[in-house]
Design an enzyme around this catalytic site. Sequence first.
Site, PDB file in Angstrom:
ATOM      1  N   CYS A 153       0.814  -1.235   0.000  1.00 46.24           N
ATOM      2  CA  CYS A 153       0.000   0.000   0.000  1.00 46.24           C
ATOM      3  C   CYS A 153       0.844   1.280   0.000  1.00 46.24           C
ATOM      4  CB  CYS A 153      -0.942  -0.008   1.196  1.00 46.24           C
ATOM      5  SG  CYS A 153      -0.219  -0.650   2.712  1.00 46.24           S
ATOM      6  N   GLN A 177       1.335   5.559   8.804  1.00 49.13           N
ATOM      7  CA  GLN A 177       0.414   4.535   8.304  1.00 49.13           C
ATOM      8  C   GLN A 177      -0.717   4.239   9.293  1.00 49.13           C
ATOM      9  OE1 GLN A 177       4.162   2.327   6.206  1.00 49.13           O
ATOM     10  NE2 GLN A 177       2.302   1.107   6.269  1.00 49.13           N
ATOM     11  N   SER A 237      -5.594   0.360   9.875  1.00 46.77           N
ATOM     12  CA  SER A 237      -6.234  -0.601   8.973  1.00 46.77           C
ATOM     13  C   SER A 237      -5.242  -1.280   8.030  1.00 46.77           C
ATOM     14  CB  SER A 237      -7.334   0.078   8.155  1.00 46.77           C
ATOM     15  OG  SER A 237      -6.778   1.120   7.375  1.00 46.77           O
ATOM     16  N   GLY A 238      -4.049  -0.694   7.879  1.00 46.92           N
ATOM     17  CA  GLY A 238      -3.013  -1.350   7.084  1.00 46.92           C
ATOM     18  C   GLY A 238      -2.676  -2.719   7.634  1.00 46.92           C
ATOM     19  N   LYS A 277      10.342  -3.189   1.570  1.00 43.97           N
ATOM     20  CA  LYS A 277       9.368  -3.346   0.483  1.00 43.97           C
ATOM     21  C   LYS A 277       9.303  -2.051  -0.323  1.00 43.97           C
ATOM     22  CE  LYS A 277       6.349  -6.478   3.121  1.00 43.97           C
ATOM     23  NZ  LYS A 277       5.140  -6.542   3.990  1.00 43.97           N
ATOM     24  N   ARG A 333       3.650   3.692  12.330  1.00 41.77           N
ATOM     25  CA  ARG A 333       2.206   3.505  12.551  1.00 41.77           C
ATOM     26  C   ARG A 333       1.691   4.673  13.376  1.00 41.77           C
ATOM     27  NH1 ARG A 333      -0.241   0.083   9.704  1.00 41.77           N
ATOM     28  NH2 ARG A 333       1.028  -1.657  10.417  1.00 41.77           N
ATOM     29  N   HIS A 364      -3.087   6.105   4.544  1.00 41.81           N
ATOM     30  CA  HIS A 364      -1.678   6.303   4.889  1.00 41.81           C
ATOM     31  C   HIS A 364      -1.238   7.675   4.362  1.00 41.81           C
ATOM     32  CE1 HIS A 364      -1.655   2.216   6.023  1.00 41.81           C
ATOM     33  NE2 HIS A 364      -0.881   1.672   5.103  1.00 41.81           N
TER      34      HIS A 364
END
Length: 342
Positions: free
Chosen positions: A130, A157, A160-161, A222, A244, A251
């Site tokens: 995402c 972020q 919900s990620g 990533k 977070r 995000h």
Amino acid sequence: MRKKYNVAIVGATGMVGSEFIKILEERDFPVKSIRLLASERSKGRMLKFRGKNSPVQELGEGSFKDIDIALFSAGAGISKRFAPIAVKSGAIVVDNSSAFRMDPKVPLVVPEVNPEAIKKHKGIIANPNCSTIQMVVVLKPLHDAARIKRIVVSTYQSASGWGKEAVDQMWQETKEAVRLRALGSRLRGNKIKRVLPDQIAFNVIPQIDVFIDNRYTKEEMKMLNETRKIMGDDSIRVTATCVRVPVAVSHAEAVNIETEKKLSPEDAIEILKRAPGVEVIDDISREKYPLPIDAAGKDASFVGRIRQDESVENGLNLWIVSDNLRKGAALNAIQIAELLIK
Ligand code: 3JN
């Protein structure tokens, strides 16, 4: 008549699963039938698709018979095990996990950025992380105009990620902290189920996913590896810090880029106003910029706070916000499916 497809959703009861259902409806995807798949725990639950109740079935090896397109969002373990089975059954898989993203034989696609990559698929197409998706949608047109040499990104972020359980954790902790009027200290001795590495209510956590040998987290790596693969340029240098924050959906990212050619903020704004999938909200005279609460439920990657980085020769700072469940996950996957059937 338009051809219609048998579509399976793996992870149908999750937060991304719900978005898959909603977006297939919203975009009027040509669905002939829908098969909702999840773990045994959710078996028999009813979910609505186009006004009709559909039972959730337990995912198994026989789940993909007659399926044309399988949308996976149930974690890398499930994808590794079941995506090859789906492909063997004749389905094309769009996978939202990290299982195949860096496999050189698997295209990693953001339709606004590298739609042509999809042609090389052998049954599986990977949906990026995402945080990567929303960033590359904005950066690709700037890269095309001025060649990005280096990206420094810090993310903010949403819970919900990590999924529903992380949002529940945030909600429970928030209620408890308010009840105790303990907004400036750690909650102690409570029985709230914790799935994030620490308390998220009234806090921020500089850890997303697990740590690896180089002291980065997997999420940070990533962003580096996927950005290079999607942009098709291994020379781009990327460094990320993923954090977070106590936000439910969307995000946000503070992004610094260094380019080969000079780009003024005005040039960048002009380019971004014309870019597909991008919406510029950058009116500082009215104190307007993208916010997670406004991006939630929308499709675009929103960008604002566009300004020169005066500490280097050719640098820009940007603030990018997008709904992580939509463009960051379900919407991007369905756009991939739309490319497939075009
Ligand atoms: O926490 C976030 O905001 C994004 C998390 C993504 C994530 C969480 C667990 C496993 C992924 C992902 O999409 O990369 C994975 C995974 O597929 O490895």
